[in-house]
Design a protein around this motif. Sequence first.
Motif, PDB file in Angstrom:
ATOM      1  N   THR A 143       0.862  -1.445   0.164  1.00  0.00           N
ATOM      2  CA  THR A 143       0.052   0.085   0.003  1.00  0.00           C
ATOM      3  C   THR A 143       0.926   1.102  -0.039  1.00  0.00           C
ATOM      4  OG1 THR A 143      -1.747  -1.183   1.166  1.00  0.00           O
ATOM      5  CG2 THR A 143      -1.727   1.295   1.278  1.00  0.00           C
ATOM      6  N   GLN A 144       1.983   1.389   0.788  1.00  0.00           N
ATOM      7  CA  GLN A 144       2.931   2.446   0.836  1.00  0.00           C
ATOM      8  C   GLN A 144       3.570   2.666  -0.597  1.00  0.00           C
ATOM      9  OE1 GLN A 144       5.221   1.262   4.066  1.00  0.00           O
ATOM     10  NE2 GLN A 144       3.986   2.547   5.669  1.00  0.00           N
ATOM     11  N   CYS A 145       3.813   1.378  -1.186  1.00  0.00           N
ATOM     12  CA  CYS A 145       4.551   1.607  -2.440  1.00  0.00           C
ATOM     13  C   CYS A 145       3.544   2.227  -3.385  1.00  0.00           C
ATOM     14  CB  CYS A 145       4.920   0.185  -2.914  1.00  0.00           C
ATOM     15  SG  CYS A 145       5.796   0.132  -4.438  1.00  0.00           S
ATOM     16  N   LYS A 146       2.126   1.782  -3.442  1.00  0.00           N
ATOM     17  CA  LYS A 146       1.291   2.449  -4.474  1.00  0.00           C
ATOM     18  C   LYS A 146       1.180   3.859  -4.311  1.00  0.00           C
ATOM     19  CE  LYS A 146      -2.094  -0.130  -4.058  1.00  0.00           C
ATOM     20  NZ  LYS A 146      -3.654  -0.433  -4.189  1.00  0.00           N
ATOM     21  N   ARG A 147       1.037   4.160  -2.964  1.00  0.00           N
ATOM     22  CA  ARG A 147       0.996   5.554  -2.522  1.00  0.00           C
ATOM     23  C   ARG A 147       2.327   6.228  -2.996  1.00  0.00           C
ATOM     24  NH1 ARG A 147       0.067   6.290   3.727  1.00  0.00           N
ATOM     25  NH2 ARG A 147       2.277   5.789   3.577  1.00  0.00           N
ATOM     26  N   LEU A 148       3.359   5.885  -2.849  1.00  0.00           N
ATOM     27  CA  LEU A 148       4.464   6.569  -3.467  1.00  0.00           C
ATOM     28  C   LEU A 148       4.742   6.729  -4.619  1.00  0.00           C
ATOM     29  CD1 LEU A 148       7.160   4.914  -0.837  1.00  0.00           C
ATOM     30  CD2 LEU A 148       6.161   7.284  -0.579  1.00  0.00           C
ATOM     31  N   LYS A 149       4.129   5.958  -5.580  1.00  0.00           N
ATOM     32  CA  LYS A 149       4.130   5.724  -6.932  1.00  0.00           C
ATOM     33  C   LYS A 149       3.405   7.154  -7.442  1.00  0.00           C
ATOM     34  CE  LYS A 149       5.147   1.359  -8.284  1.00  0.00           C
ATOM     35  NZ  LYS A 149       4.473  -0.037  -8.888  1.00  0.00           N
TER      36      LYS A 149
ATOM     37  N   PRO B  57      10.740  18.660  -4.333  1.00  0.00           N
ATOM     38  CA  PRO B  57      11.193  19.408  -3.207  1.00  0.00           C
ATOM     39  C   PRO B  57      10.041  19.224  -2.260  1.00  0.00           C
ATOM     40  CG  PRO B  57      11.301  20.427  -5.335  1.00  0.00           C
ATOM     41  CD  PRO B  57      10.708  19.607  -5.686  1.00  0.00           C
ATOM     42  N   GLY B  58      10.784  19.357  -1.032  1.00  0.00           N
ATOM     43  CA  GLY B  58       9.883  19.164   0.304  1.00  0.00           C
ATOM     44  C   GLY B  58       9.425  17.757   0.474  1.00  0.00           C
ATOM     45  N   ARG B  59       9.860  16.878  -0.264  1.00  0.00           N
ATOM     46  CA  ARG B  59       9.250  15.338   0.115  1.00  0.00           C
ATOM     47  C   ARG B  59       9.780  14.812   1.419  1.00  0.00           C
ATOM     48  NH1 ARG B  59      10.510  10.253  -3.688  1.00  0.00           N
ATOM     49  NH2 ARG B  59       9.203   8.802  -2.745  1.00  0.00           N
ATOM     50  N   PRO B  60       8.902  14.182   2.163  1.00  0.00           N
ATOM     51  CA  PRO B  60       9.258  13.849   3.461  1.00  0.00           C
ATOM     52  C   PRO B  60      10.188  12.850   3.357  1.00  0.00           C
ATOM     53  CG  PRO B  60       6.776  14.128   3.354  1.00  0.00           C
ATOM     54  CD  PRO B  60       7.534  14.186   1.983  1.00  0.00           C
ATOM     55  N   GLN B  61      11.329  12.700   4.270  1.00  0.00           N
ATOM     56  CA  GLN B  61      12.436  11.644   4.393  1.00  0.00           C
ATOM     57  C   GLN B  61      11.732  10.473   4.607  1.00  0.00           C
ATOM     58  OE1 GLN B  61      15.495  12.029   3.664  1.00  0.00           O
ATOM     59  NE2 GLN B  61      16.265  10.083   3.989  1.00  0.00           N
ATOM     60  N   ARG B  62      10.432  10.409   5.485  1.00  0.00           N
ATOM     61  CA  ARG B  62      10.015   9.207   5.699  1.00  0.00           C
ATOM     62  C   ARG B  62       9.589   8.414   4.341  1.00  0.00           C
ATOM     63  NH1 ARG B  62       7.465   6.367   9.794  1.00  0.00           N
ATOM     64  NH2 ARG B  62       6.995   4.170   9.023  1.00  0.00           N
ATOM     65  N   SER B  63       9.153   8.987   3.405  1.00  0.00           N
ATOM     66  CA  SER B  63       8.540   8.289   2.289  1.00  0.00           C
ATOM     67  C   SER B  63       9.688   7.694   1.624  1.00  0.00           C
ATOM     68  CB  SER B  63       7.867   9.485   1.380  1.00  0.00           C
ATOM     69  OG  SER B  63       6.856  10.160   2.069  1.00  0.00           O
ATOM     70  N   MET B  64      10.784   8.489   1.477  1.00  0.00           N
ATOM     71  CA  MET B  64      11.950   7.922   0.899  1.00  0.00           C
ATOM     72  C   MET B  64      12.347   6.552   1.586  1.00  0.00           C
ATOM     73  SD  MET B  64      12.849   9.913  -1.574  1.00  0.00           S
ATOM     74  CE  MET B  64      14.570   9.330  -2.107  1.00  0.00           C
ATOM     75  N   GLU B  65      12.272   6.479   2.845  1.00  0.00           N
ATOM     76  CA  GLU B  65      12.796   5.105   3.564  1.00  0.00           C
ATOM     77  C   GLU B  65      11.784   4.267   3.417  1.00  0.00           C
ATOM     78  OE1 GLU B  65      12.925   6.529   7.805  1.00  0.00           O
ATOM     79  OE2 GLU B  65      14.903   7.772   7.201  1.00  0.00           O
ATOM     80  N   ASP B  66      10.470   4.650   3.427  1.00  0.00           N
ATOM     81  CA  ASP B  66       9.546   3.615   2.935  1.00  0.00           C
ATOM     82  C   ASP B  66       9.595   3.004   1.701  1.00  0.00           C
ATOM     83  OD1 ASP B  66       8.422   4.225   5.504  1.00  0.00           O
ATOM     84  OD2 ASP B  66       6.706   5.362   4.660  1.00  0.00           O
ATOM     85  N   ARG B  67       9.883   3.831   0.710  1.00  0.00           N
ATOM     86  CA  ARG B  67      10.082   3.203  -0.522  1.00  0.00           C
ATOM     87  C   ARG B  67      11.266   2.144  -0.577  1.00  0.00           C
ATOM     88  NH1 ARG B  67      11.638   7.471  -5.269  1.00  0.00           N
ATOM     89  NH2 ARG B  67      13.387   7.313  -4.098  1.00  0.00           N
ATOM     90  N   ASP B  68      12.442   2.435  -0.100  1.00  0.00           N
ATOM     91  CA  ASP B  68      13.643   1.674   0.233  1.00  0.00           C
ATOM     92  C   ASP B  68      13.081   0.312   0.690  1.00  0.00           C
ATOM     93  OD1 ASP B  68      14.923   3.553  -1.211  1.00  0.00           O
ATOM     94  OD2 ASP B  68      15.908   4.437   0.843  1.00  0.00           O
TER      95      ASP B  68
END
Length: 748
Positions: free
Chosen positions: A719-725, A732-743
């Motif tokens: 679900t997080q992956c689909k949300r990140l796509k 710019p301004g993208r939360p650092q947490r979203s980057m970690e979730d994608r990883d």
Amino acid sequence: MEAEGFGELLQQAEQLAAETEAVSELPHVERNLQEIQQAGERLRSLLSWVSVTDIFLLSLDIFHISQRLESLSAATTFEPLEPVKDTDIQGFLKNERDNALLSAIEESRRRTFLLAEEYHRESMLVQWEQVKQRVLHTLLGAGEDALDFSQDIEPSFVSDAGVPGRSALDSVEVAYGRQNVSDMWLMVKQMTDVLLVPAKDTLKSRTALDMQMAFVTQALQFLQNSYKNYTMVTVFGNLHQAQLGGVPGTYQLVRSFLNIKLPGPLPGMQDGEVEGHPVWALIYYCLRCGDLGASMQVVNRAQHQLGDFKTWFQEYMNSPDRRLAPATENKLRLHYRRVLRNCADPYKRAVYCLIGKCDIADNHGEVADKTEDYLWLKLNQVCFDDDGSSAPQDRLTLAQLQKQLLEDYGESHFSASQQPFLYFQVLFLTAQFEAAVAFLFRVERLRSHAVHVALVLYELRLLLKSSGQSAQLLSQEAGDPPMVRRLNFIRLLMLYTRKFESTDPREALQYFYFLRNEKNNQGENMFMCCVSELVIESREFDMLLGRLEKDGSRKPGVIDKFAGDTRAIITKVALEAENKGLFEEAVRLYELAKNPDKVLELMNRLLSPVIAQVSAAQSNKERLKNTAVAIAERYRTQGVAGEKSADSTFYLLLDLMTFFDEYHAGNIDRAYDVMERLKLVPLSQDSVEERVAAFRNFSDEVRHNLSEVLLATMNILFTQCKRLKGAAAGTPGRPQRSMEDRDSVRRW
């Protein structure tokens, strides 16, 4: 493989190596044969402790171990692999290694199933023994009820008005909480008033000579007092005909009584009269009322007509045991046989037989026309000493009288079906207490009387009990004297309380208290066993055992009035509830007994199957969750902790329940945060080995939920992956947490 097998294999391998030394197409072996043997020995020693659980845990390492198991062609069946050619050494060794692994798995699986079957069999045997005892008691109870006599002949001793409400106690049973039955209890009190100190050995005490003499004396006094009361009622009910007068006393009472019973002279009477009444009749009825002085008064008035009888009677009256000297007794018996055996005066024959204890075959039916009269006459003839001076036909022992009444005559002779209380009296007054209680217990409306008489005898150490719980209600055991009978006291109480223990547990508990010193066939305390069954059947946990207050203190229950160590009883009930599969009830009871280890153990067992379920109002999960949270809060507030592994498992299951609640509620980020804090599954490549190693330390309750945890975590990451796509890459301004979730999602 055994050491001998490796040795034989080594020889074959050396021979094969010599024969194929020049063959170049064979695979290259980096170890010599000695090293291969040593490696095999090490492998065999390692496999000796491999268990199913270890093999299962190894299979969780999906990065390394799964590829190894794929090569096992028999992984699903655990059957031995097919042998390979003798020339394929590497294949042979690999095959032997795989077979050793499969053999270890199969052996461990076989031992596990055998152990489970053994535990199941033992549990079933214990349960069956308990069920068998209950069925046996029920069947015997029904059989005894089937022998119930007509209830229309003899009225009840108390009002038949029942008690309103749900109680299963009848009016007689309830009456024991308010009043007793006077006539019967006068007799019981009389017969049991023989000891100042309770006997340590009941059988030895009951069969002792002085005790049996005391029983006969007490029975005679009861029969005499009862008859004297009867004469008084008769006289005062017919004062005009009785013509009562003169100095008050037994003599005047008997004289007035005979004015009613024997009006005028009767044929066959001998030796004249005293104040218009046959002399021997006056003597007999004075004796029947238990007044030897009144009888002597009659003898003195007619002494010139009685020959040597006055001398004999004086000796009899002055004897402490109411027994003539052997020489005097022989003279009286000789005179009786020669002169009086065929005497027409029945009262004279009866008096001679009483003081001389002779002619025991004569029942004196003309005089003793009632059962009480017959019993009184026979008890007077009972002898306790065997000096050899008495002929067998002139000697009546207490055992002979007991056999005559219980076996030779029996219930039919005394019309027990029409007069059950009369037959009970016959048996009880001849010291056959157990047979009397067992007989009365078979009469439904008199059952409560039988039980309470047995309780009195039990408390006074006068009751002979069966040695086994499975014995019949009335039994005779090997080694006992011929007329000794034993009562199954445990069965008596359990049969009696069965019909009202579910509706009146307080009353049933008071009866069970009498079993506090009794053991069942398994050596368990019967009071605790009965209380355990009573609590579980009635479900009155709080009322009987007490309840736990919010501050952790225990409010006392009814059981506190009967036992000092209530924790032992509560623990027994909890164990019984656990064995019956009533785990939630067992949790409450173990907490009441201050046993946090068992509380947490059972809560873990209850929580494990439901933590992954969707919560709903009044659902099984919601109820267990509320119980678990209350326990956790109480334990943390009070600083209570159980065994380390059970304690950690309990709180981990609570956290997992929170994880699934957030997951099912759609709170993906919160659920992810919970899982991240728990560190239960690897969320990065670097943590895989660490999580796999840590997983070995988790209990089965946690392991069983691993698949659901993994599935929920994968769905969260997906679900997080689909949300990140949907978000622009590198915005710019993208939360650092979203980057970690994608990883994290990519790594999964």
